[in-house]
Design a protein around this motif. Structure first.
Motif, PDB file in Angstrom:
ATOM      1  N   PRO A  25      27.156  -1.709 -34.065  1.00  9.47           N
ATOM      2  CA  PRO A  25      27.370  -0.930 -35.289  1.00  9.47           C
ATOM      3  C   PRO A  25      26.398  -1.229 -36.424  1.00  9.47           C
ATOM      4  O   PRO A  25      26.382  -0.506 -37.415  1.00  9.47           O
ATOM      5  N   CYS A  26      25.587  -2.258 -36.302  1.00  6.03           N
ATOM      6  CA  CYS A  26      24.584  -2.596 -37.317  1.00  6.03           C
ATOM      7  C   CYS A  26      23.196  -2.496 -36.697  1.00  6.03           C
ATOM      8  O   CYS A  26      23.043  -2.569 -35.480  1.00  6.03           O
ATOM      9  N   SER A  41      22.187  -4.098 -43.336  1.00  2.47           N
ATOM     10  CA  SER A  41      22.946  -3.203 -42.477  1.00  2.47           C
ATOM     11  C   SER A  41      24.359  -3.738 -42.253  1.00  2.47           C
ATOM     12  O   SER A  41      25.338  -2.983 -42.303  1.00  2.47           O
ATOM     13  N   VAL A  45      27.889  -1.895 -43.328  1.00  4.28           N
ATOM     14  CA  VAL A  45      28.966  -1.615 -42.375  1.00  4.28           C
ATOM     15  C   VAL A  45      30.273  -2.255 -42.837  1.00  4.28           C
ATOM     16  O   VAL A  45      31.332  -1.630 -42.784  1.00  4.28           O
ATOM     17  N   GLU A  50      31.550   2.378 -41.974  1.00  3.90           N
ATOM     18  CA  GLU A  50      30.772   3.350 -41.187  1.00  3.90           C
ATOM     19  C   GLU A  50      29.722   2.615 -40.355  1.00  3.90           C
ATOM     20  O   GLU A  50      28.970   1.812 -40.887  1.00  3.90           O
ATOM     21  N   PRO A  51      29.636   2.884 -39.065  1.00  4.00           N
ATOM     22  CA  PRO A  51      28.600   2.239 -38.258  1.00  4.00           C
ATOM     23  C   PRO A  51      27.215   2.733 -38.640  1.00  4.00           C
ATOM     24  O   PRO A  51      27.031   3.864 -39.082  1.00  4.00           O
ATOM     25  N   GLU A  52      26.263   1.860 -38.522  1.00  8.98           N
ATOM     26  CA  GLU A  52      24.857   2.179 -38.780  1.00  8.98           C
ATOM     27  C   GLU A  52      24.099   1.812 -37.508  1.00  8.98           C
ATOM     28  O   GLU A  52      23.340   0.870 -37.464  1.00  8.98           O
TER      29      GLU A  52
END
Length: 64
Positions: A25-26, A41, A45, A50-52
């Motif tokens: 997710p990062c 990042s 998150v 929200e995932p990046e």
């Protein structure tokens, strides 16, 4: 990776599995056998939920 995975709620092994699949997710940086999580990042998150994701893998460019 261990601390980041724990902060996100999964095991170190699961974290590395997600990195390998490009679904962590990062954003992560991989250099040889080293994997580093981009701190900005991770903070994004954790703050937003929200995932990046690292959806795009680094492309190898051939000299033209």
């Amino acid at each position: 990776m261990e601390e980041t995975s724990r902060a996100l709620g999964f095991s170190r092994a699961k974290g590395y599995d997600l990195v390998r699949r490009g679904a962590f997710p990062c954003r992560v940086l991989r250099s040889g056998r080293t994997t580093r999580v981009v701190t900005a990042s991770l903070l994004h998150v954790l703050e937003s939920g929200e995932p990046e994701c690292n959806g795009a893998r680094a492309e190898r460019r051939t000299p033209s």
